[in-house]
Motif scaffolding. Structure first.
Motif, PDB file in Angstrom:
ATOM      1  N   LEU A 238       0.906  -0.885  -0.083  1.00  0.00           N
ATOM      2  CA  LEU A 238       0.039  -0.141   0.027  1.00  0.00           C
ATOM      3  C   LEU A 238       0.692   1.617   0.198  1.00  0.00           C
ATOM      4  O   LEU A 238       2.119   1.324   0.587  1.00  0.00           O
ATOM      5  CB  LEU A 238      -1.027   0.233   0.968  1.00  0.00           C
ATOM      6  N   GLN A 239       0.782   2.072  -1.270  1.00  0.00           N
ATOM      7  CA  GLN A 239       1.408   3.581  -0.730  1.00  0.00           C
ATOM      8  C   GLN A 239       0.488   4.501  -1.242  1.00  0.00           C
ATOM      9  O   GLN A 239       0.166   4.652  -1.862  1.00  0.00           O
ATOM     10  CB  GLN A 239       2.421   3.346  -2.210  1.00  0.00           C
ATOM     11  N   VAL A 240       0.640   5.575  -0.447  1.00  0.00           N
ATOM     12  CA  VAL A 240      -0.399   6.879  -0.190  1.00  0.00           C
ATOM     13  C   VAL A 240       0.566   7.841  -0.691  1.00  0.00           C
ATOM     14  O   VAL A 240       1.707   7.849   0.060  1.00  0.00           O
ATOM     15  CB  VAL A 240      -0.554   6.835   1.135  1.00  0.00           C
ATOM     16  N   ASN A 241      -0.353   8.995  -1.072  1.00  0.00           N
ATOM     17  CA  ASN A 241       0.313  10.067  -1.684  1.00  0.00           C
ATOM     18  C   ASN A 241      -1.114  11.119  -1.510  1.00  0.00           C
ATOM     19  O   ASN A 241      -1.710  11.239  -1.149  1.00  0.00           O
ATOM     20  CB  ASN A 241       0.483  10.264  -3.187  1.00  0.00           C
ATOM     21  N   PHE A 242      -0.407  11.821  -0.588  1.00  0.00           N
ATOM     22  CA  PHE A 242      -1.347  13.372  -0.576  1.00  0.00           C
ATOM     23  C   PHE A 242      -0.776  14.222  -1.287  1.00  0.00           C
ATOM     24  O   PHE A 242       0.736  15.009  -1.122  1.00  0.00           O
ATOM     25  CB  PHE A 242      -1.379  13.939   0.771  1.00  0.00           C
ATOM     26  N   HIS A 243      -1.041  14.972  -2.221  1.00  0.00           N
ATOM     27  CA  HIS A 243      -1.294  16.673  -2.981  1.00  0.00           C
ATOM     28  C   HIS A 243      -2.287  17.534  -2.108  1.00  0.00           C
ATOM     29  O   HIS A 243      -3.468  17.282  -3.378  1.00  0.00           O
ATOM     30  CB  HIS A 243      -0.776  16.607  -3.943  1.00  0.00           C
ATOM     31  N   VAL A 244      -2.019  18.084  -1.406  1.00  0.00           N
ATOM     32  CA  VAL A 244      -3.309  19.177  -0.789  1.00  0.00           C
ATOM     33  C   VAL A 244      -2.998  20.845  -0.556  1.00  0.00           C
ATOM     34  O   VAL A 244      -1.637  20.952   0.036  1.00  0.00           O
ATOM     35  CB  VAL A 244      -3.948  18.554   0.798  1.00  0.00           C
ATOM     36  N   ALA A 245      -3.625  21.912  -1.415  1.00  0.00           N
ATOM     37  CA  ALA A 245      -2.820  23.106  -1.907  1.00  0.00           C
ATOM     38  C   ALA A 245      -2.970  23.559  -0.655  1.00  0.00           C
ATOM     39  O   ALA A 245      -4.503  22.903   0.762  1.00  0.00           O
ATOM     40  CB  ALA A 245      -3.811  23.807  -2.565  1.00  0.00           C
ATOM     41  N   LYS A 246      -1.879  24.664  -0.015  1.00  0.00           N
ATOM     42  CA  LYS A 246      -2.218  25.229   1.385  1.00  0.00           C
ATOM     43  C   LYS A 246      -3.527  25.986   1.375  1.00  0.00           C
ATOM     44  O   LYS A 246      -3.767  26.402   2.918  1.00  0.00           O
ATOM     45  CB  LYS A 246      -1.012  26.267   1.608  1.00  0.00           C
ATOM     46  N   ASP A 247      -3.543  26.185   0.575  1.00  0.00           N
ATOM     47  CA  ASP A 247      -5.489  27.182   0.847  1.00  0.00           C
ATOM     48  C   ASP A 247      -6.553  26.642   1.305  1.00  0.00           C
ATOM     49  O   ASP A 247      -7.587  27.092   1.716  1.00  0.00           O
ATOM     50  CB  ASP A 247      -5.519  28.647  -0.227  1.00  0.00           C
ATOM     51  N   CYS A 248      -6.435  25.748   0.781  1.00  0.00           N
ATOM     52  CA  CYS A 248      -7.075  24.184   1.502  1.00  0.00           C
ATOM     53  C   CYS A 248      -7.306  23.937   2.574  1.00  0.00           C
ATOM     54  O   CYS A 248      -8.015  22.957   2.975  1.00  0.00           O
ATOM     55  CB  CYS A 248      -7.426  23.105   0.438  1.00  0.00           C
ATOM     56  N   ILE A 279      -3.017   4.478  -3.392  1.00  0.00           N
ATOM     57  CA  ILE A 279      -3.771   5.489  -3.309  1.00  0.00           C
ATOM     58  C   ILE A 279      -3.402   7.009  -3.500  1.00  0.00           C
ATOM     59  O   ILE A 279      -2.403   7.438  -2.586  1.00  0.00           O
ATOM     60  CB  ILE A 279      -4.215   6.007  -2.057  1.00  0.00           C
ATOM     61  N   THR A 280      -3.459   8.176  -4.338  1.00  0.00           N
ATOM     62  CA  THR A 280      -3.225   9.404  -4.205  1.00  0.00           C
ATOM     63  C   THR A 280      -4.628  10.218  -4.357  1.00  0.00           C
ATOM     64  O   THR A 280      -5.748  10.347  -5.475  1.00  0.00           O
ATOM     65  CB  THR A 280      -3.028  10.264  -5.820  1.00  0.00           C
ATOM     66  N   ASP A 296      -6.967   5.451  -7.495  1.00  0.00           N
ATOM     67  CA  ASP A 296      -6.360   4.394  -7.395  1.00  0.00           C
ATOM     68  C   ASP A 296      -5.525   3.657  -8.378  1.00  0.00           C
ATOM     69  O   ASP A 296      -6.322   4.252  -9.615  1.00  0.00           O
ATOM     70  CB  ASP A 296      -6.993   3.017  -6.672  1.00  0.00           C
ATOM     71  N   ASN A 297      -5.029   2.551  -8.543  1.00  0.00           N
ATOM     72  CA  ASN A 297      -4.292   2.200  -9.553  1.00  0.00           C
ATOM     73  C   ASN A 297      -4.980   1.136  -9.908  1.00  0.00           C
ATOM     74  O   ASN A 297      -3.726  -0.364 -10.102  1.00  0.00           O
ATOM     75  CB  ASN A 297      -2.638   2.441  -9.360  1.00  0.00           C
TER      76      ASN A 297
END
Length: 357
Positions: A238-248, A279-280, A296-297
């Motif tokens: 299980l691989q996990v990636n987070f990409h969250v904008a700072k203003d959110c 999971i991204t 997911d892939n």
């Protein structure tokens, strides 16, 4: 707020409207008397007549309370009779006031003259009665409307809570089985860490009111707790990636809205593949909307018109119903195929910030 409470107090409202109505009657009576060049003493008669009307109409309130639950025909008959009797009595007093004060003790030849202009007084009392019943029916309708709104609100809250609590425990048995296995193989440190994370996640899921929203930052922390628990089960699969904008980070979202989406990916993408998967989570802001994407892939699924067809799958349906209950038509939840493979879930909701109560 004080005015709203005053309106809700039926007794105070009655006396206010009752007195204001008779004051208005006296004012109109006075203005019309100016056209006839009457002596100043007529103002006293106007006051006495209005005061008499004020007194005579009070008993009507209690009579109408008594007949309130009668049939419409009986109520109409009661209104006509009581208005006629009260109107005649009031007219007698008006005539006496006029003769005693304005005409210096005049006496009519026949007693019937004491009721002269009684039809006009009857019409005034009938108008008072119609206004009374109209106000009462309006208050009754408003009360019924409030009851319906309150019932709808309670039903709405119950629906949200039902949907929310239906989502939480799906992974619990697998987690407990994993902890049991760790204890059997004497991985006590890992088992203890997993119990701690499970405790924190359950505390978060149970403490958060489904009727209230939380910050995205808090929601992501809960999601990371959930995924950390799953990582113990799947390890490197299980691989996990987070990409969250700072203003959110401080944007408000429904509590536990992301966990069922991740749970679907775990169940249908990670668990079914020997090599596991990733999971991204991507979060950004576009105009006045908050955009959340979870991908997911895995092997993918059958998707038609933005709906995911999986046997026994309830997470996405419940998420859509929760969003519908909270945002009405101001949201979207779309499921599509991820490229090159897997499933992608996109959520659009209003971008909101504020203080959490």
């Amino acid at each position: 707020m004080k005015w709203a409470k005053f309106i809700e107090d039926k007794n105070k409202l009655f006396w206010f409207v009752h007195s204001a109505g008779w004051f208005g009657f006296a004012l109109v009576y006075y203005l019309s008397s100016l056209l006839h060049d009457l002596r100043d003493i007529f103002v006293v008669i106007i006051f006495l007549n209005a005061y008499a009307g004020w007194l005579f109409s009070i008993p009507l309130r209690y009579v109408y309370r008594y007949v309130w639950n009668y049939s419409p025909l009986k109520i109409a008959a009661s209104v006509i009779v009581t208005s006629a009797v009260t109107g005649v009595l009031w007219q007698v007093v008006q005539n006496i006031n006029f003769w005693e004060i304005y005409k210096h003790g005049y006496r009519p030849e026949h007693i019937i003259y004491y009721t002269r202009n009684g039809l006009f007084s009857f019409s005034i009392m009938l108008s008072w009665s119609v206004l009374y019943f109209g106000t009462k029916y309006y208050q009754m309708l408003q009360k019924e409307r409030q009851n319906v709104l309150q019932a709808n609100t309670v039903a709405h809250q119950a629906q949200l809570k039902m949907l929310r609590y239906q989502l939480n425990p799906h992974f619990l048995f697998n987690t407990l089985n994993a902890i049991s296995t760790l204890i059997l193989v004497k991985e006590n440190t890992t088992a203890n860490a997993m119990v701690t994370k499970l405790s924190e996640f359950l505390r978060y899921s149970l403490d958060k009111d489904p009727m209230k929203k939380v910050t995205l930052e808090s929601e992501l922390q809960a999601l990371k707790l959930y995924l950390d628990i799953e990582k113990v089960r799947f390890e490197e699969r299980l691989q996990v990636n987070f990409h969250v904008a700072k203003d959110c980070q401080q944007a408000l979202v429904p509590s536990m809205i992301l966990q069922p989406l991740a749970e679907n990916s775990i169940k249908y993408a990670i668990a079914v593949q020997e090599q596991g998967g990733a999971i991204t989570v991507n979060v950004s802001k576009f105009g006045r909307d908050l955009l959340i994407e979870l991908t997911d892939n895995g092997p993918g699924a059958e998707i038609k018109n933005g709906n995911l067809f999986r046997e026994h799958g309830v997470g996405l349906a419940n998420s859509r119903e929760r969003l519908q209950a909270l945002y009405g038509n101001e949201f979207s939840l779309v499921v599509s195929n991820n490229e090159p493979n897997g499933v992608k879930v996109n959520i659009r909701m209003p971008y909101e910030t504020g203080t959490i109560e």
